[in-house]
Design a protein around this motif. Structure first.
Motif, PDB file in Angstrom:
ATOM      1  N   ILE A  77      15.290 112.830  88.193  1.00  0.00           N
ATOM      2  CA  ILE A  77      15.757 114.227  88.540  1.00  0.00           C
ATOM      3  C   ILE A  77      16.733 115.253  89.013  1.00  0.00           C
ATOM      4  O   ILE A  77      17.285 115.547  88.519  1.00  0.00           O
ATOM      5  N   LEU A  78      18.049 114.060  89.683  1.00  0.00           N
ATOM      6  CA  LEU A  78      19.205 114.169  89.152  1.00  0.00           C
ATOM      7  C   LEU A  78      20.029 114.706  88.036  1.00  0.00           C
ATOM      8  O   LEU A  78      20.611 115.307  87.769  1.00  0.00           O
ATOM      9  N   TRP A  79      19.353 113.701  86.533  1.00  0.00           N
ATOM     10  CA  TRP A  79      19.600 113.260  86.183  1.00  0.00           C
ATOM     11  C   TRP A  79      19.067 115.091  85.326  1.00  0.00           C
ATOM     12  O   TRP A  79      20.907 115.564  84.218  1.00  0.00           O
ATOM     13  N   LEU A  80      18.287 115.514  85.332  1.00  0.00           N
ATOM     14  CA  LEU A  80      17.729 116.999  84.627  1.00  0.00           C
ATOM     15  C   LEU A  80      18.286 117.627  85.170  1.00  0.00           C
ATOM     16  O   LEU A  80      18.582 118.998  84.773  1.00  0.00           O
ATOM     17  N   ARG A 130      25.841 110.124  78.162  1.00  0.00           N
ATOM     18  CA  ARG A 130      25.707 111.729  78.534  1.00  0.00           C
ATOM     19  C   ARG A 130      26.594 111.865  80.046  1.00  0.00           C
ATOM     20  O   ARG A 130      26.627 111.388  80.977  1.00  0.00           O
ATOM     21  N   PRO A 131      27.519 112.577  79.784  1.00  0.00           N
ATOM     22  CA  PRO A 131      28.331 113.314  81.142  1.00  0.00           C
ATOM     23  C   PRO A 131      27.346 114.318  82.386  1.00  0.00           C
ATOM     24  O   PRO A 131      27.726 113.674  83.285  1.00  0.00           O
ATOM     25  N   ALA A 132      25.954 114.529  81.570  1.00  0.00           N
ATOM     26  CA  ALA A 132      25.445 114.716  82.905  1.00  0.00           C
ATOM     27  C   ALA A 132      24.584 113.441  83.832  1.00  0.00           C
ATOM     28  O   ALA A 132      24.090 113.383  84.556  1.00  0.00           O
ATOM     29  N   TRP A 133      24.461 111.932  82.252  1.00  0.00           N
ATOM     30  CA  TRP A 133      23.527 111.349  82.834  1.00  0.00           C
ATOM     31  C   TRP A 133      24.681 110.620  84.574  1.00  0.00           C
ATOM     32  O   TRP A 133      24.776 110.167  85.524  1.00  0.00           O
ATOM     33  N   GLN A 134      25.995 110.913  84.078  1.00  0.00           N
ATOM     34  CA  GLN A 134      27.270 110.108  84.529  1.00  0.00           C
ATOM     35  C   GLN A 134      27.503 110.839  86.259  1.00  0.00           C
ATOM     36  O   GLN A 134      27.734 110.023  86.505  1.00  0.00           O
ATOM     37  N   ARG A 135      27.105 112.314  86.193  1.00  0.00           N
ATOM     38  CA  ARG A 135      27.327 112.794  87.390  1.00  0.00           C
ATOM     39  C   ARG A 135      26.079 112.965  87.466  1.00  0.00           C
ATOM     40  O   ARG A 135      26.308 113.105  88.793  1.00  0.00           O
ATOM     41  N   ALA A 136      25.149 112.428  87.659  1.00  0.00           N
ATOM     42  CA  ALA A 136      24.132 112.140  88.741  1.00  0.00           C
ATOM     43  C   ALA A 136      24.005 110.827  88.556  1.00  0.00           C
ATOM     44  O   ALA A 136      22.841 109.946  89.864  1.00  0.00           O
ATOM     45  N   ILE A 137      24.867 109.385  88.576  1.00  0.00           N
ATOM     46  CA  ILE A 137      24.912 108.374  88.853  1.00  0.00           C
ATOM     47  C   ILE A 137      26.254 108.563  89.866  1.00  0.00           C
ATOM     48  O   ILE A 137      26.278 108.504  90.954  1.00  0.00           O
ATOM     49  N   GLN A 138      26.970 109.179  90.127  1.00  0.00           N
ATOM     50  CA  GLN A 138      27.907 109.752  90.954  1.00  0.00           C
ATOM     51  C   GLN A 138      27.300 110.333  92.322  1.00  0.00           C
ATOM     52  O   GLN A 138      27.651 110.209  93.245  1.00  0.00           O
ATOM     53  N   GLN A 139      26.660 111.216  91.699  1.00  0.00           N
ATOM     54  CA  GLN A 139      25.780 111.712  93.324  1.00  0.00           C
ATOM     55  C   GLN A 139      24.736 110.906  93.489  1.00  0.00           C
ATOM     56  O   GLN A 139      24.692 110.652  95.436  1.00  0.00           O
ATOM     57  N   GLY A 140      23.876 109.647  93.175  1.00  0.00           N
ATOM     58  CA  GLY A 140      23.256 109.880  93.784  1.00  0.00           C
ATOM     59  C   GLY A 140      23.363 107.571  93.243  1.00  0.00           C
ATOM     60  O   GLY A 140      21.801 107.047  93.755  1.00  0.00           O
ATOM     61  N   GLY A 141      24.049 107.318  93.032  1.00  0.00           N
ATOM     62  CA  GLY A 141      24.176 105.878  93.371  1.00  0.00           C
ATOM     63  C   GLY A 141      24.266 105.049  92.163  1.00  0.00           C
ATOM     64  O   GLY A 141      22.924 105.462  91.261  1.00  0.00           O
ATOM     65  N   GLU A 142      24.648 104.148  91.530  1.00  0.00           N
ATOM     66  CA  GLU A 142      23.874 102.950  90.365  1.00  0.00           C
ATOM     67  C   GLU A 142      23.003 102.237  90.932  1.00  0.00           C
ATOM     68  O   GLU A 142      22.512 101.800  91.966  1.00  0.00           O
ATOM     69  N   LEU A 143      21.897 102.764  89.816  1.00  0.00           N
ATOM     70  CA  LEU A 143      20.490 102.003  89.480  1.00  0.00           C
ATOM     71  C   LEU A 143      20.965 100.302  89.800  1.00  0.00           C
ATOM     72  O   LEU A 143      21.458  99.845  89.216  1.00  0.00           O
ATOM     73  N   ASP A 144      20.383  99.312  90.636  1.00  0.00           N
ATOM     74  CA  ASP A 144      20.164  97.976  90.543  1.00  0.00           C
ATOM     75  C   ASP A 144      19.203  97.606  90.432  1.00  0.00           C
ATOM     76  O   ASP A 144      17.637  97.468  91.772  1.00  0.00           O
TER      77      ASP A 144
END
Length: 222
Positions: A15-18, A204-218
């Motif tokens: 959802i953050l990615w979108l 994708r830059p949007a994906w990378q921003r979403a990871i920065q916001q939400g944290g890495e998935l483990d």
């Protein structure tokens, strides 16, 4: 303001990615999984089921990944950047949007559950029995089913850049979580087209921003 009630290590990452892809302003309210890996009770104050993802947009509360993706795209994708370009692509997008949670994720979750039957919180006296039973179900049923699904996905992505064709659609957002789950457990071996798709997503830059916001998935722990 859109509020994402974000549970760590969960489906709410897509959802953050979108939201980042659509360049929409939003707020994150963070929730941490409990020791038993379940969502905290506080999420039930947002939605009666207490699950993530869930968003609030003004007075409206929307739950379930697919419903949230469709709501956000329908309401805010004014430029139709994620809209399929023809009827066939629309059908493909709809199919994979439902396939992700209806067919693939149940097997991914089942595999995780049965892999943990020899571990806490199972009582230690029962762990050897639980482990043997879990391994039997995994090898005799779940892994065979997942192998069929992996072949199905790989064949499709061999001839498609994205799940609905040559353009990013909601199907790719929905499929990102289960494919990551497979990748984290070594399930993308001998799947070069699927690996390439996931690499394109993660670039994708949007994906990378979403990871920065939400944290890495483990998603690797079993």
């Amino acid at each position: 303001m859109i509020v994402v009630h974000h549970l760590n290590n969960s489906r709410s990452q897509r959802i953050l990615w979108l939201l980042e892809e659509l360049e929409l302003p939003y707020e994150i309210r963070r929730y941490q999984r409990q020791a038993n890996m379940l969502a905290p009770e506080a999420l039930k104050q947002v939605h009666p089921l207490g699950k993530a993802p869930v968003i609030s947009d003004g007075v409206r509360v929307v739950a379930e990944s697919g419903a949230i993706l469709e709501y956000l795209a329908g309401r805010y994708d004014a430029q139709q950047r994620l809209t399929p370009q023809n009827e066939e692509q629309a059908l493909q997008s709809r199919y994979w949007l439902h396939y992700a949670e209806g067919s693939l994720m149940p097997l991914v979750v089942m595999r995780l559950i049965f892999s943990r039957m020899g571990k806490p919180p199972v009582p230690w006296l029962l762990r050897p029995i639980g482990a043997a039973f879990g391994n039997g179900v995994r090898k005799g049923f779940i892994d065979k089913q997942l192998a069929t699904h992996r072949q199905f996905i790989e064949r499709h992505l061999t001839t498609h850049s994205w799940f609905a064709g040559e353009r990013l659609t909601l199907a790719d957002f929905q499929m990102s979580f289960p494919v990551q789950g497979l990748a984290a457990r070594g399930g993308l071996n001998n799947m070069p087209a699927t690996q390439a798709w996931l690499a394109n997503v993660m670039r994708r830059p949007a994906w990378q921003r979403a990871i920065q916001q939400g944290g890495e998935l483990d998603l690797a722990a079993e």
